[in-house]
Design an enzyme around this catalytic site. Structure first.
Site, PDB file in Angstrom:
ATOM      1  N   ASP A   1       0.834  -1.204   0.000  1.00 25.56           N
ATOM      2  CA  ASP A   1       0.000   0.000   0.000  1.00 25.56           C
ATOM      3  C   ASP A   1       0.872   1.260   0.000  1.00 25.56           C
ATOM      4  O   ASP A   1       0.782   2.105   0.888  1.00 25.56           O
ATOM      5  CB  ASP A   1      -0.931  -0.006   1.207  1.00 25.56           C
ATOM      6  CG  ASP A   1      -1.893  -1.185   1.186  1.00 25.56           C
ATOM      7  OD1 ASP A   1      -3.088  -0.968   0.973  1.00 25.56           O
ATOM      8  OD2 ASP A   1      -1.428  -2.340   1.366  1.00 25.56           O
TER       9      ASP A   1
ATOM     10  N   HIS B   1     -11.745  -3.111   7.025  1.00 28.70           N
ATOM     11  CA  HIS B   1     -11.781  -4.269   6.105  1.00 28.70           C
ATOM     12  C   HIS B   1     -12.041  -5.592   6.815  1.00 28.70           C
ATOM     13  O   HIS B   1     -11.539  -6.641   6.386  1.00 28.70           O
ATOM     14  CB  HIS B   1     -10.480  -4.334   5.306  1.00 28.70           C
ATOM     15  CG  HIS B   1     -10.202  -3.096   4.510  1.00 28.70           C
ATOM     16  ND1 HIS B   1     -11.056  -2.642   3.530  1.00 28.70           N
ATOM     17  CD2 HIS B   1      -9.165  -2.210   4.556  1.00 28.70           C
ATOM     18  CE1 HIS B   1     -10.554  -1.524   3.003  1.00 28.70           C
ATOM     19  NE2 HIS B   1      -9.427  -1.244   3.602  1.00 28.70           N
TER      20      HIS B   1
ATOM     21  N   ASN C   1      -6.700  -3.882  -4.581  1.00 32.18           N
ATOM     22  CA  ASN C   1      -7.939  -3.321  -5.117  1.00 32.18           C
ATOM     23  C   ASN C   1      -7.714  -2.049  -5.920  1.00 32.18           C
ATOM     24  O   ASN C   1      -8.460  -1.754  -6.863  1.00 32.18           O
ATOM     25  CB  ASN C   1      -8.945  -3.062  -3.992  1.00 32.18           C
ATOM     26  CG  ASN C   1      -8.371  -2.206  -2.882  1.00 32.18           C
ATOM     27  OD1 ASN C   1      -7.377  -2.566  -2.262  1.00 32.18           O
ATOM     28  ND2 ASN C   1      -9.005  -1.075  -2.616  1.00 32.18           N
TER      29      ASN C   1
ATOM     30  N   HIS D   1      -3.157  -9.645  -1.052  1.00 24.11           N
ATOM     31  CA  HIS D   1      -3.506  -8.297  -0.602  1.00 24.11           C
ATOM     32  C   HIS D   1      -4.398  -8.251   0.638  1.00 24.11           C
ATOM     33  O   HIS D   1      -4.105  -7.540   1.596  1.00 24.11           O
ATOM     34  CB  HIS D   1      -4.169  -7.525  -1.740  1.00 24.11           C
ATOM     35  CG  HIS D   1      -4.364  -6.063  -1.427  1.00 24.11           C
ATOM     36  ND1 HIS D   1      -3.300  -5.229  -1.115  1.00 24.11           N
ATOM     37  CD2 HIS D   1      -5.486  -5.296  -1.360  1.00 24.11           C
ATOM     38  CE1 HIS D   1      -3.755  -4.010  -0.885  1.00 24.11           C
ATOM     39  NE2 HIS D   1      -5.080  -4.020  -1.018  1.00 24.11           N
TER      40      HIS D   1
ATOM     41  N   ASP E   1      -1.509  -2.828  -3.984  1.00 22.75           N
ATOM     42  CA  ASP E   1      -1.738  -1.378  -3.929  1.00 22.75           C
ATOM     43  C   ASP E   1      -0.415  -0.628  -4.116  1.00 22.75           C
ATOM     44  O   ASP E   1       0.240  -0.229  -3.155  1.00 22.75           O
ATOM     45  CB  ASP E   1      -2.439  -0.957  -2.644  1.00 22.75           C
ATOM     46  CG  ASP E   1      -3.927  -1.245  -2.684  1.00 22.75           C
ATOM     47  OD1 ASP E   1      -4.416  -1.750  -3.719  1.00 22.75           O
ATOM     48  OD2 ASP E   1      -4.611  -0.965  -1.680  1.00 22.75           O
TER      49      ASP E   1
ATOM     50  N   HIS F   1      -3.622  -4.050   2.444  1.00 23.52           N
ATOM     51  CA  HIS F   1      -5.022  -3.605   2.455  1.00 23.52           C
ATOM     52  C   HIS F   1      -5.382  -2.784   3.692  1.00 23.52           C
ATOM     53  O   HIS F   1      -5.906  -1.675   3.578  1.00 23.52           O
ATOM     54  CB  HIS F   1      -5.942  -4.808   2.303  1.00 23.52           C
ATOM     55  CG  HIS F   1      -7.309  -4.481   1.795  1.00 23.52           C
ATOM     56  ND1 HIS F   1      -7.539  -3.550   0.798  1.00 23.52           N
ATOM     57  CD2 HIS F   1      -8.532  -4.972   2.131  1.00 23.52           C
ATOM     58  CE1 HIS F   1      -8.835  -3.478   0.553  1.00 23.52           C
ATOM     59  NE2 HIS F   1      -9.457  -4.336   1.350  1.00 23.52           N
ATOM     60  N   VAL F   2      -5.152  -3.329   4.878  1.00 28.31           N
ATOM     61  CA  VAL F   2      -5.379  -2.583   6.110  1.00 28.31           C
ATOM     62  C   VAL F   2      -4.177  -1.677   6.335  1.00 28.31           C
ATOM     63  O   VAL F   2      -3.043  -2.150   6.381  1.00 28.31           O
ATOM     64  CB  VAL F   2      -5.584  -3.528   7.309  1.00 28.31           C
ATOM     65  CG1 VAL F   2      -5.706  -2.729   8.603  1.00 28.31           C
ATOM     66  CG2 VAL F   2      -6.816  -4.389   7.094  1.00 28.31           C
TER      67      VAL F   2
ATOM     68  N   TYR G   1      -1.701   3.786  -6.452  1.00 28.09           N
ATOM     69  CA  TYR G   1      -2.924   4.534  -6.121  1.00 28.09           C
ATOM     70  C   TYR G   1      -3.285   5.483  -7.255  1.00 28.09           C
ATOM     71  O   TYR G   1      -3.743   6.604  -7.033  1.00 28.09           O
ATOM     72  CB  TYR G   1      -2.778   5.289  -4.802  1.00 28.09           C
ATOM     73  CG  TYR G   1      -2.933   4.386  -3.595  1.00 28.09           C
ATOM     74  CD1 TYR G   1      -4.110   4.352  -2.871  1.00 28.09           C
ATOM     75  CD2 TYR G   1      -1.899   3.540  -3.200  1.00 28.09           C
ATOM     76  CE1 TYR G   1      -4.267   3.513  -1.778  1.00 28.09           C
ATOM     77  CE2 TYR G   1      -2.036   2.691  -2.121  1.00 28.09           C
ATOM     78  CZ  TYR G   1      -3.228   2.688  -1.415  1.00 28.09           C
ATOM     79  OH  TYR G   1      -3.370   1.843  -0.338  1.00 28.09           O
TER      80      TYR G   1
END
Length: 437
Positions: free
Chosen positions: A148, A301, A208, A291, A175, A328-329, A178
């Site tokens: 991320d 999430h 995502n 992810h 991720d 993700h988190v 972005y």
């Protein structure tokens, strides 16, 4: 003032003072803005956004972008500066996204290469000379891990800290840029990570924010698949969204949280085939990345990974997965060895590390009480380092970005399952799963 009221005020002051002292250990720095990338003119054939990835045994894939569609997909390389003794030619692709047209995206595989060796290389016959180091063929080997990422001031801080680490491979559990449909942000992300990604292989999987699908108009992952080609073909996969690779004594599996994963899916069938080929004598460590976390005590999430966990956790448990990384988190969390929702000495250690520096900020709220399997959790930006020392021991550390200094906030020695008896115990379960249609 009444004595009872005075006593209550004194108690309140003491509680507030103790609480302040307890939280004074770390004052989280404020968010940082998205980075600004000034435009600098370059020739149309000048190589940009250079990054490298593993491409099978003793081979590396070099990827770069030019605005000239006629620029050759050629890489010259050698072990001495400006002395290119070898040359390889690859392929190129382009894509359009409404009013945006990408540059020419070149993918060229070089090799065979010597292990643990510095190579100098040039892309497209011109431009600057780059330098890469191939991973070692034996222990020890070190991975940098951060997910991320995005393109904020905290991203830059994370990358600067990773650059201080003597690592061999960077692993990114989803991720990346972005960009979120704004395609030029894929270009600025490539520019941002080039100093690191051109020097050490970056092994990534999708999140995502890579989907960028528009129903009936644009398929998912067009930008990601065009720009970040991973060794899926080399590992027998039909999709760039899931693949595996070997390095030193580690077999690493990169899975897709956003493609079908049930027991009838292509990904599940590929995973069974991949695990059937794993020789734990040759690769005693089994690492997995995807992810969406399966074990997550953050309020963000919650439950999103449950379906994938139901489908795939029994297979990974039977195979004896040692460590599972996810993102993700936007926070950090490390578990005990865990399986089926509770601590299990034959389960995997799950590490959530979606705190690389994204634009959406941190996920501050955790569920209480803390689950018994959760060992350490904190909502701060940072990165991790996994130093696999030998076939049985690895040292994991998580480095919080504290006022631009990489503070080691969590650390633990991990032991592989290779000598635990778990693999023998699970072998019957694994054979049963692998033999099922």
């Amino acid at each position: 003032m009444e004595p009872k009221l005075l006593l209550l005020m004194v108690v309140e002051v003491v509680v507030l003072t103790v609480g302040a002292a307890a939280s004074a250990d770390y004052v989280r720095p404020p968010p940082r803005k998205t980075l600004h990338f000034p435009w600098t003119p370059k020739s149309s054939s000048y190589p940009q956004q250079v990054h490298i990835s593993l491409a099978g045994a003793k081979h590396m894939r070099v990827t770069w972008v030019t605005s000239d569609k006629h620029s050759p997909s050629v890489v010259e390389y050698g072990t001495s500066p400006k002395n290119y003794t070898s040359k390889a030619e690859g392929e190129n692709t382009r894509y359009s996204y409404f009013l945006y047209s990408s540059g020419n995206i070149h993918h060229t595989v070089i090799g065979p290469l010597e292990d643990n060796t510095v190579y100098f290389y040039r892309c497209g016959g011109e431009g600057p000379e780059f330098q890469l180091k191939t991973p070692p063929s034996q222990f020890p080997v070190t991975f940098a891990v951060a997910g991320d990422l995005g393109q904020t001031g905290w991203t830059k801080s994370t990358l600067d800290h990773i650059d201080q680490c003597k690592y061999d491979i960077h692993m990114l559990p989803g991720d990346l840029s972005y960009a979120d449909y704004i395609q030029r942000k894929w270009d600025t992300f490539g520019e941002l990570v080039q100093p690191l990604a051109s020097a050490r292989p970056w092994m990534v999987t999708q999140g995502n924010h890579e989907k960028e699908n528009i129903p009936l108009l644009k398929d998912s992952f067009v930008s990601y698949n065009s720009r970040w080609k991973m060794p899926y073909e080399e590992s027998g996969s039909d999709s760039n969204l899931y693949y595996s690779f070997d390095v030193a004594g580690i077999h690493a599996i990169m899975l897709g949280s956003y493609t079908d994963y049930d027991e009838y899916s292509d990904q599940y069938r590929w995973l069974k085939a991949d695990l059937s080929k794993v020789d734990r004598e040759r690769t005693p460590w089994l690492l997995v990345l995807f992810h969406v976390p399966w074990y997550n005590s953050n309020e963000a999430h919650q439950g999103e990974g449950d379906d994938m966990m139901t489908a795939m956790e029994p297979l990974l448990h039977a195979a004896g997965a040692d460590v599972v990384f996810s993102g993700h988190v936007h926070a950090y969390e490390r578990s005990k060895r865990v399986y089926n929702g509770k601590s299990d000495p034959c389960g995997a250690v799950h590490i959530t590390i979606g705190d690389g520096g994204n634009k959406e900020g941190l996920a501050h709220k955790y569920k209480e009480p803390r689950p018994e399997w959760s060992v350490f959790r904190e909502a701060s930006f940072g990165h991790g380092e996994l130093n696999v020392v030998n076939s049985t021991h690895a040292f994991w550390s998580w480095h919080r970005n504290d006022d631009d200094e990489p503070v080691r906030s969590d650390e633990v020695w991990l032991t592989s399952l290779i000598g635990s008896g778990c693999l023998a115990e699970n072998s019957r379960e694994l054979r049963k799963i692998l033999s099922s249609p």
